[in-house]
Design a protein around this motif. Structure first.
Motif, PDB file in Angstrom:
ATOM      1  N   PRO A  67       0.801  -1.228   0.000  1.00  0.00           N
ATOM      2  CA  PRO A  67       0.000   0.000   0.000  1.00  0.00           C
ATOM      3  C   PRO A  67       0.830   1.272   0.000  1.00  0.00           C
ATOM      4  O   PRO A  67       0.352   2.319  -0.470  1.00  0.00           O
ATOM      5  CB  PRO A  67      -0.835  -0.106   1.279  1.00  0.00           C
ATOM      6  CG  PRO A  67      -0.227  -1.162   2.070  1.00  0.00           C
ATOM      7  CD  PRO A  67       0.454  -2.077   1.136  1.00  0.00           C
ATOM      8  N   ILE A  68       2.090   1.210   0.481  1.00  0.00           N
ATOM      9  CA  ILE A  68       2.912   2.425   0.473  1.00  0.00           C
ATOM     10  C   ILE A  68       3.297   2.783  -0.947  1.00  0.00           C
ATOM     11  O   ILE A  68       3.276   3.951  -1.337  1.00  0.00           O
ATOM     12  CB  ILE A  68       4.172   2.213   1.333  1.00  0.00           C
ATOM     13  CG1 ILE A  68       3.766   1.961   2.782  1.00  0.00           C
ATOM     14  CG2 ILE A  68       5.096   3.427   1.252  1.00  0.00           C
ATOM     15  CD1 ILE A  68       4.918   1.662   3.685  1.00  0.00           C
ATOM     16  N   PHE A  69       3.641   1.757  -1.755  1.00  0.00           N
ATOM     17  CA  PHE A  69       4.178   2.048  -3.079  1.00  0.00           C
ATOM     18  C   PHE A  69       3.126   2.093  -4.173  1.00  0.00           C
ATOM     19  O   PHE A  69       3.414   2.534  -5.274  1.00  0.00           O
ATOM     20  CB  PHE A  69       5.260   1.027  -3.441  1.00  0.00           C
ATOM     21  CG  PHE A  69       6.523   1.250  -2.675  1.00  0.00           C
ATOM     22  CD1 PHE A  69       7.352   2.314  -2.996  1.00  0.00           C
ATOM     23  CD2 PHE A  69       6.872   0.439  -1.612  1.00  0.00           C
ATOM     24  CE1 PHE A  69       8.495   2.551  -2.267  1.00  0.00           C
ATOM     25  CE2 PHE A  69       8.017   0.667  -0.890  1.00  0.00           C
ATOM     26  CZ  PHE A  69       8.835   1.719  -1.217  1.00  0.00           C
ATOM     27  N   ALA A  70       1.916   1.619  -3.875  1.00  0.00           N
ATOM     28  CA  ALA A  70       0.886   1.646  -4.921  1.00  0.00           C
ATOM     29  C   ALA A  70       0.516   3.086  -5.226  1.00  0.00           C
ATOM     30  O   ALA A  70       0.366   3.908  -4.333  1.00  0.00           O
ATOM     31  CB  ALA A  70      -0.346   0.876  -4.449  1.00  0.00           C
ATOM     32  N   SER A  71       0.392   3.394  -6.527  1.00  0.00           N
ATOM     33  CA  SER A  71       0.022   4.754  -6.899  1.00  0.00           C
ATOM     34  C   SER A  71      -1.497   4.877  -6.903  1.00  0.00           C
ATOM     35  O   SER A  71      -2.209   3.902  -7.071  1.00  0.00           O
ATOM     36  CB  SER A  71       0.592   5.100  -8.268  1.00  0.00           C
ATOM     37  OG  SER A  71       0.252   4.089  -9.176  1.00  0.00           O
ATOM     38  N   TYR A  72      -1.964   6.116  -6.709  1.00  0.00           N
ATOM     39  CA  TYR A  72      -3.403   6.336  -6.673  1.00  0.00           C
ATOM     40  C   TYR A  72      -4.009   6.093  -8.053  1.00  0.00           C
ATOM     41  O   TYR A  72      -3.372   6.315  -9.066  1.00  0.00           O
ATOM     42  CB  TYR A  72      -3.709   7.781  -6.260  1.00  0.00           C
ATOM     43  CG  TYR A  72      -3.241   8.145  -4.888  1.00  0.00           C
ATOM     44  CD1 TYR A  72      -3.061   7.175  -3.924  1.00  0.00           C
ATOM     45  CD2 TYR A  72      -2.968   9.461  -4.555  1.00  0.00           C
ATOM     46  CE1 TYR A  72      -2.630   7.500  -2.654  1.00  0.00           C
ATOM     47  CE2 TYR A  72      -2.545   9.806  -3.284  1.00  0.00           C
ATOM     48  CZ  TYR A  72      -2.368   8.820  -2.341  1.00  0.00           C
ATOM     49  OH  TYR A  72      -1.945   9.147  -1.099  1.00  0.00           O
ATOM     50  N   GLY A  73      -5.245   5.642  -8.060  1.00  0.00           N
ATOM     51  CA  GLY A  73      -5.913   5.442  -9.342  1.00  0.00           C
ATOM     52  C   GLY A  73      -7.027   4.435  -9.218  1.00  0.00           C
ATOM     53  O   GLY A  73      -7.445   4.066  -8.122  1.00  0.00           O
ATOM     54  N   ASN A  74      -7.515   3.993 -10.375  1.00  0.00           N
ATOM     55  CA  ASN A  74      -8.559   2.984 -10.406  1.00  0.00           C
ATOM     56  C   ASN A  74      -7.999   1.718 -11.015  1.00  0.00           C
ATOM     57  O   ASN A  74      -7.093   1.766 -11.840  1.00  0.00           O
ATOM     58  CB  ASN A  74      -9.744   3.427 -11.275  1.00  0.00           C
ATOM     59  CG  ASN A  74     -10.350   4.691 -10.756  1.00  0.00           C
ATOM     60  OD1 ASN A  74     -10.242   4.987  -9.574  1.00  0.00           O
ATOM     61  ND2 ASN A  74     -10.974   5.434 -11.636  1.00  0.00           N
ATOM     62  N   HIS A  75      -8.552   0.586 -10.618  1.00  0.00           N
ATOM     63  CA  HIS A  75      -8.231  -0.647 -11.323  1.00  0.00           C
ATOM     64  C   HIS A  75      -9.531  -1.293 -11.759  1.00  0.00           C
ATOM     65  O   HIS A  75     -10.465  -1.399 -10.977  1.00  0.00           O
ATOM     66  CB  HIS A  75      -7.450  -1.602 -10.438  1.00  0.00           C
ATOM     67  CG  HIS A  75      -6.970  -2.799 -11.180  1.00  0.00           C
ATOM     68  ND1 HIS A  75      -5.780  -2.808 -11.859  1.00  0.00           N
ATOM     69  CD2 HIS A  75      -7.545  -3.989 -11.389  1.00  0.00           C
ATOM     70  CE1 HIS A  75      -5.644  -3.979 -12.448  1.00  0.00           C
ATOM     71  NE2 HIS A  75      -6.689  -4.708 -12.176  1.00  0.00           N
ATOM     72  N   LEU A  76      -9.567  -1.712 -13.024  1.00  0.00           N
ATOM     73  CA  LEU A  76     -10.775  -2.324 -13.551  1.00  0.00           C
ATOM     74  C   LEU A  76     -10.532  -3.810 -13.757  1.00  0.00           C
ATOM     75  O   LEU A  76      -9.621  -4.200 -14.472  1.00  0.00           O
ATOM     76  CB  LEU A  76     -11.163  -1.690 -14.886  1.00  0.00           C
ATOM     77  CG  LEU A  76     -11.433  -0.188 -14.827  1.00  0.00           C
ATOM     78  CD1 LEU A  76     -11.601   0.347 -16.223  1.00  0.00           C
ATOM     79  CD2 LEU A  76     -12.657   0.091 -14.003  1.00  0.00           C
ATOM     80  N   PHE A  77     -11.352  -4.647 -13.095  1.00  0.00           N
ATOM     81  CA  PHE A  77     -11.306  -6.077 -13.359  1.00  0.00           C
ATOM     82  C   PHE A  77     -12.325  -6.369 -14.448  1.00  0.00           C
ATOM     83  O   PHE A  77     -13.479  -5.997 -14.334  1.00  0.00           O
ATOM     84  CB  PHE A  77     -11.690  -6.880 -12.114  1.00  0.00           C
ATOM     85  CG  PHE A  77     -10.669  -6.832 -11.034  1.00  0.00           C
ATOM     86  CD1 PHE A  77      -9.659  -7.760 -11.004  1.00  0.00           C
ATOM     87  CD2 PHE A  77     -10.716  -5.864 -10.066  1.00  0.00           C
ATOM     88  CE1 PHE A  77      -8.714  -7.728 -10.009  1.00  0.00           C
ATOM     89  CE2 PHE A  77      -9.782  -5.823  -9.073  1.00  0.00           C
ATOM     90  CZ  PHE A  77      -8.770  -6.756  -9.041  1.00  0.00           C
ATOM     91  N   GLY A  78     -11.909  -7.049 -15.495  1.00  0.00           N
ATOM     92  CA  GLY A  78     -12.862  -7.377 -16.548  1.00  0.00           C
ATOM     93  C   GLY A  78     -12.586  -6.628 -17.826  1.00  0.00           C
ATOM     94  O   GLY A  78     -13.165  -6.943 -18.846  1.00  0.00           O
ATOM     95  N   ALA A  79     -11.682  -5.637 -17.772  1.00  0.00           N
ATOM     96  CA  ALA A  79     -11.164  -4.991 -18.975  1.00  0.00           C
ATOM     97  C   ALA A  79     -12.212  -4.343 -19.844  1.00  0.00           C
ATOM     98  O   ALA A  79     -12.042  -4.185 -21.030  1.00  0.00           O
ATOM     99  CB  ALA A  79     -10.337  -5.961 -19.815  1.00  0.00           C
TER     100      ALA A  79
END
Lengths: 493, 78, 130
Positions: free
Chosen positions: A45-57
């Motif tokens: 969690p420290i290194f993850a950048s902010y944003g969205n992730h979409l499962f299912g493309a």
């Protein structure tokens, strides 16, 4: 936009849970992998950048006219959001879980792979609940969390653990069904599960009776998952049946889930003033009942369990006010209080490990034997009671401020009353454990038995105190972020 | 169309019947009929994939689990 | 008797299952019957979801690749007639969750029986303090 590390926060603990389960029995492998996995869980969690992730493309598809929803675009993928609030909550969870894992590894002669695997499963579930922007995904992981928490309590709790877990699972089954029925009604009415889309579809349909039923059903689920008024004894039973280090983890998870679900409820149904009124009223009830019940207890673990429940009520008051200041203060207090209550639970964990009991009638006079522990515990009590230099003061003060700004100064008085009751209850516990003369015939052991805190516990306690002082002295970076989340909830995501 | 109504009746009736039994083994067997009825109703309601899962779980696996529990504890309700 | 009537009575069946389940959880003394009550509530919610996806006079939402390749035009017809399959996916997940909850509950039941030698909830939770 698609950060690669976001899904890892859910997938890695899930894979670790499966692997640790398979490794059960091979002691050295479990120890090594457990420490390694916790490091990864802490670092991601420290290194993850902010944003969205979409499962299912499927990023976005155009309007589907046959669904009859007033949208310009519909999300088909399962969406995970990751911003500062999510980062803070996931990191907090990982930190407290790391302590639970390390204390198990360093204190037990035989490490249980299944036990660590259940801790991992609960980490994955709570991280997913925090990040998911999909209401069904949230429900699935809430149910997984319920089962994993019950399993952790079963693993160490003895008969009282079985009973607490049984009640928790039965009520959890009913509350989960209630949430799912609410989701089913929303799905049947609007045909979407993504929370942003639901928010858009709901905005014009505020008086639909089906939606009102769904609100009621999901609020019942929220009350159970966050241990508020009608369900407060179930949560407090779980906390007091578990070992205190696990109780610290459980109450952290409860507060995180409280905040995550409340944000969803406010985003979806923020227009219903009745809903926030119900949330507010039951939270006030929880605060008062929890702190009064804490005064009546004869066992330190049960006392802390009810204190944790009443503090969850305090968070609920902030969120239930429904104003910017209230929501921001509530979210801020959830983070602060999870840290402070974990500190208290870990001091009691230490007493439990050495004395094998936390009943007041068998404890007493520990001040001579464990002066350092007494010092840290009195700091913890001051933090939870909201004494100035520490973090909980900053958020409790802001909650009281928010009640006055919202035009309910009487609620501010109730909050102060609840805080005083909590302080009295905790000081009672401190007096009976450390100051009172030890009158029991059962010798608690030699004098030196309390000296020399285990390094893991000691380091954890110091880190938690530093975190409390740090947030207490510099609250603005956290509070500003919480305030911007509150703004987003009220104005639009 | 009559099949659905028969199935709904079977589901509700077997549920009630299962809960009033004193012998827990009978409860298990009758609750298996409820699971099977639900599976067939799902099939009639055009959910074929769910029906297969429900047929395995609801009519065999879950009653089997409950039956094992009953064997390991006591058979009659006190 | 048409399709929408089936849908209505199916909802009624689901409601009955949930009510019976809540009754069993609150009023039944035997621990195994309480657990069956939890299972019944789950079944009721599943039936609500399935009935939501049901389309009167529709077809099962499964299309084979072979059929599609033979005549691609059939897909339009299929999309018009197929029932709504998103709730079915939710039900599959919920069935699995319900089964695992049930398994854990039954395991706890065996442990509690070994300790109290009874399946009565009044017996087991007798000395419970608030």
């Amino acid at each position: 936009m698609n950060s690669e590390l976001i899904p890892l926060m859910v997938i890695f603990p899930l894979i670790s849970a499966i692997l640790l389960n398979l490794m059960h029995g091979k002691d050295k492998v479990v120890r090594a992998y457990g420490i390694l996995a916790m490091l990864v869980v802490l670092v991601v969690p420290i290194f993850a950048s902010y944003g969205n992730h979409l499962f299912g493309a499927h990023p976005v598809v155009d309007t589907l006219p046959q669904l009859k929803i007033s949208l310009s675009e519909v999300n088909l993928a399962i969406e995970y959001n990751f911003a500062f609030l999510q980062k803070a909550l996931v990191f907090l969870l990982a930190a407290i879980a790391t302590f639970a894992v390390l204390s198990h590894i360093s204190n037990e002669k035989k490490v249980s792979g299944v036990y660590l695997s259940m801790i991992m499963l609960s980490i994955a579930a709570v991280s997913a609940v925090v990040m998911a922007n999909d209401i069904f995904n949230m429900f699935v992981f809430l149910e997984i969390m319920t089962i994993a928490q019950a399993a952790i309590v079963i693993a160490v709790g003895g008969v009282s653990g079985y009973k607490a877990a049984f009640k928790y699972l039965v009520f959890g089954g009913v509350a989960g069904a209630s949430i799912l029925l609410g989701i089913a009604l929303l799905l049947g009415t609007f045909g979407v599960l993504n929370i942003s889309d639901l928010h858009n579809s709901l905005s014009g349909n505020m008086t639909n009776p089906i939606v009102l039923t769904a609100v009621g059903l999901i609020v019942i689920g929220w009350l159970f998952e966050s241990g508020l008024f009608p369900f407060h004894t179930i949560k407090s039973n779980m906390y007091s049946a578990a070992k205190p280090d696990i109780a610290a983890l459980l109450q952290t998870q409860t507060k995180i889930v409280l905040v995550a679900l409340a944000i969803v409820l406010l985003r979806l149904f923020g227009g219903y003033s009745n809903m926030t009124a119900v949330m507010l009223g039951l939270s006030v009830g929880t605060l008062i009942i929890g702190s009064v019940m804490a005064l009546l207890q004869t066992d330190f673990r049960r006392l802390l369990a009810f204190t944790a429940v009443s503090q969850a009520g305090l968070v609920g008051i902030g969120i239930g006010l429904g104003t910017r200041l209230g929501i921001a203060a509530g979210i801020f207090h959830a983070i602060n209080d999870a840290i402070a209550m974990s500190l208290l639970f870990i001091t009691v964990y230490f007493i439990y490990e050495r004395a094998k009991t936390t009943e007041f009638k068998r404890l007493g006079g520990l001040l001579v034997q464990a002066p350092k522990l007494a010092f840290i515990q009195i700091i913890g009590i001051l933090i939870v009671s909201g004494v100035p230099p520490f973090n909980a003061y900053q958020s409790e003060f802001r909650i009281i401020d928010a009640t006055i700004q919202a035009g309910h100064p009487e609620l501010g008085v109730l909050v102060i009353l609840g805080t005083i009751l909590t302080f009295v209850a905790l000081m009672k516990g401190f007096y009976l454990t450390f100051l009172k003369e030890n009158t029991t015939k059962i010798a608690l052991g030699k004098v030196h038995i309390y000296n020399g805190l285990p390094t893991v516990t000691y380091v954890t306690l110091i880190i938690l105190v530093i975190a409390c002082v740090g947030i207490g002295l510099f609250p603005m970076p956290f509070y500003d972020r919480a305030y911007s989340v509150a703004l987003k909830i009220l104005v639009g995501w | 169309m009559i099949i659905e109504f028969v199935l709904m009746f079977v589901i509700v009736a077997s549920t009630l019947l299962a809960l009033v039994q004193k012998d827990l083994m009978r409860t298990v067997i009758i609750i298996g009929f409820q699971g099977l009825g639900l599976a067939l109703l799902y099939q009639r309601l055009l959910a074929a994939d769910v029906a297969v899962t429900q047929a395995i779980l609801g009519s065999a696996l879950l009653p089997g689990l409950i039956a094992v529990t009953v064997f390991k504890t006591r058979r009659s309700q006190e | 008797m048409n399709g929408s009537e089936v849908q209505f009575w199916s909802f009624v069946t689901a409601a009955l299952l949930m009510i019976i389940g809540i009754y069993a959880i609150i009023f039944m003394d035997n621990i195994i019957k309480k657990i069956i009550g939890v299972m019944l509530i789950g079944d009721g919610v599943n039936l609500v979801l399935i009935t939501e996806g049901f389309k009167p006079g529709g077809i099962v939402p499964i299309i084979s690749e072979k059929l599609y390749n033979q005549s691609p035009g059939i897909f339009q017809e299929f999309a018009d007639q197929a029932s709504y399959s998103l709730p079915f996916a939710l039900v599959l997940t919920n069935i699995v969750i319900g089964a695992s909850t049930l398994a854990v509950l039954l395991g706890i039941t065996i442990k509690l029986y070994q300790h109290y030698n009874s399946l009565s909830v009044h017996e087991i939770f007798k000395e419970e303090k608030i």
